[in-house]
Design a protein around this motif. Structure first.
Motif, PDB file in Angstrom:
ATOM      1  N   SER A  34       8.729  -4.154  -1.076  1.00 31.25           N
ATOM      2  CA  SER A  34       9.002  -3.021  -0.198  1.00 31.25           C
ATOM      3  C   SER A  34       9.058  -1.755  -1.052  1.00 31.25           C
ATOM      4  O   SER A  34       9.109  -1.825  -2.279  1.00 31.25           O
ATOM      5  N   ASN A  78       0.831  -1.195   0.000  1.00 33.17           N
ATOM      6  CA  ASN A  78       0.000   0.000   0.000  1.00 33.17           C
ATOM      7  C   ASN A  78       0.875   1.259   0.000  1.00 33.17           C
ATOM      8  O   ASN A  78       2.101   1.187   0.015  1.00 33.17           O
ATOM      9  N   SER A 104       1.758   3.517   2.050  1.00 29.64           N
ATOM     10  CA  SER A 104       2.684   3.824   3.142  1.00 29.64           C
ATOM     11  C   SER A 104       3.727   2.731   3.345  1.00 29.64           C
ATOM     12  O   SER A 104       4.706   2.942   4.066  1.00 29.64           O
ATOM     13  N   GLY A 105       3.477   1.576   2.766  1.00 27.67           N
ATOM     14  CA  GLY A 105       4.349   0.441   3.032  1.00 27.67           C
ATOM     15  C   GLY A 105       3.921  -0.364   4.236  1.00 27.67           C
ATOM     16  O   GLY A 105       4.566  -1.336   4.599  1.00 27.67           O
ATOM     17  N   GLY A 106       2.805   0.003   4.831  1.00 24.29           N
ATOM     18  CA  GLY A 106       2.369  -0.668   6.037  1.00 24.29           C
ATOM     19  C   GLY A 106       1.598  -1.948   5.825  1.00 24.29           C
ATOM     20  O   GLY A 106       1.402  -2.726   6.759  1.00 24.29           O
ATOM     21  N   SER A 107       1.138  -2.168   4.596  1.00 24.94           N
ATOM     22  CA  SER A 107       0.375  -3.376   4.296  1.00 24.94           C
ATOM     23  C   SER A 107       0.870  -4.008   3.009  1.00 24.94           C
ATOM     24  O   SER A 107       1.184  -3.299   2.044  1.00 24.94           O
ATOM     25  N   THR A 108       0.927  -5.321   3.014  1.00 28.49           N
ATOM     26  CA  THR A 108       1.330  -6.069   1.819  1.00 28.49           C
ATOM     27  C   THR A 108       0.414  -7.281   1.633  1.00 28.49           C
ATOM     28  O   THR A 108      -0.191  -7.782   2.592  1.00 28.49           O
TER      29      THR A 108
END
Length: 121
Positions: A71, A52, A54-58
């Motif tokens: 990442s 996502n 922000s990088g908070g969800s994959t």
């Protein structure tokens, strides 16, 4: 508009590792989810993984879960796909894409040109 350019793929032996990167142009990179897809000869394009904004969800496809990691570095407008324990069935053209968070190609508005990854047995 977002332009995406993947790094060169390559040839790797089974069990090896490879990292792909995808550099994005434009100031709005951080507002997009970034996905990775792949397409093998004679097969449909398939989802690999996504991250996502922000990088908070994959999310990952079951076939790569535990082996591949997505990442991103928003300061560098770049998304990465780290591929470990590669298998011959991972051989495909890999594409990065920018759009909405999810598993389906139609969620993504912008696509890179693709890069070939070949895994030898």
């Amino acid at each position: 508009q977002v332009q995406l350019v993947e790094s060169r793929g390559g040839l790797v032996q089974a069990g090896g590792s490879l990292r792909l990167s995808c550099a994005a142009s434009g100031r709005t990179f951080s507002s997009y989810a970034m996905g990775w897809f792949r397409q093998a000869p004679g097969k449909e394009r398939e989802f690999v993984g996504t991250i996502n904004w922000s990088g908070g969800s994959t999310l990952y496809a079951d076939s790569v879960k535990g082996r591949f990691t997505v990442s991103r570095d928003n300061a560098k407008n770049t998304v990465y796909l780290q591929m470990n324990s590669l298998k011959p069935e991972d051989t495909a053209v890999y594409y990065c894409a920018a759009g909405n968070y999810g598993r389906y190609p139609h969620y993504y508005n912008y696509w890179g040109q693709g890069t070939q990854v070949t895994v030898s047995s």
